[in-house]
Design an enzyme around this catalytic site. Structure first.
Site, mmCIF file in Angstrom:
data_model
loop_
_atom_site.group_PDB
_atom_site.id
_atom_site.type_symbol
_atom_site.label_atom_id
_atom_site.label_comp_id
_atom_site.label_asym_id
_atom_site.label_seq_id
_atom_site.Cartn_x
_atom_site.Cartn_y
_atom_site.Cartn_z
ATOM 1 C CD GLU A 29 7.636 -5.002 -1.527
ATOM 2 O OE1 GLU A 29 6.907 -5.049 -0.524
ATOM 3 O OE2 GLU A 29 7.688 -5.937 -2.372
ATOM 4 C CB CYS A 68 7.853 -9.868 3.243
ATOM 5 S SG CYS A 68 9.232 -9.888 2.058
ATOM 6 C CB CYS A 104 10.593 -6.330 0.753
ATOM 7 S SG CYS A 104 10.293 -7.471 -0.614
ATOM 8 C CG HIS A 145 8.670 -10.266 -2.770
ATOM 9 N ND1 HIS A 145 8.470 -10.270 -1.411
ATOM 10 C CD2 HIS A 145 8.550 -11.554 -3.171
ATOM 11 C CE1 HIS A 145 8.236 -11.498 -0.994
ATOM 12 N NE2 HIS A 145 8.281 -12.300 -2.045
#
Length: 146
Positions: free
Chosen positions: A54, A82, A85, A52
């Site tokens: 992040e 999410c 993260c 992701h």
């Protein structure tokens, strides 16, 4: 430079993701008013569900400063992180998190509202419309191409 300036930078990263077929989430890490890391989703490119924006940004920022804690840094992300993260943001002891659009379906605030480090300051809704529009446009195009 303000939150809008840095969120625009994160949106540029999100656009790179969209252009390469990735879900358009972008992130930048700022330390002392300077961008030290830029990232976007790479889950499709790397065949890695953990890639992701992040996660990529946190790793790049930690490498840049040579330390695992980002307690002097602000993470700007175009869409609410999410739970995975949010956990990484907590472990990195990120000083501040600035979120563009909320993610009502998969965002950490729905499933784990206390996931962040207690000292992390959160600013929500910076350029929310632009961030949400990029996501909606991406998924609308994807639905129509099937």
């Amino acid at each position: 430079m303000d939150d809008s300036y840095f969120m625009k930078q994160a949106l540029q990263e999100a656009q790179k993701a969209a252009d390469s077929g990735e879900v358009p989430v972008g992130a930048v890490v700022v330390c002392k008013d300077r961008i030290i890391a830029r990232a976007h989703n790479l889950t499709e490119t790397l065949n890695d569900v953990t890639a992701h924006a992040e996660m990529q940004a946190i790793t790049a920022a930690a490498n840049h400063i040579g330390a695992k804690y980002l307690n002097e840094c602000t993470l700007y992300v175009t869409v609410e992180p999410c739970v995975m993260c949010a956990g990484a943001i907590a472990w990195a002891q990120t000083k501040r998190l600035v979120i563009g659009a909320r993610d009502e379906k998969r965002g950490y605030q729905r499933y784990a509202p206390n996931a962040l480090h207690p000292k992390t300051e959160v600013t929500d809704g910076v350029m929310a419309d632009g961030c949400a529009t990029l996501m909606k446009t991406f998924f609308a195009k994807r639905r129509h191409s099937c």
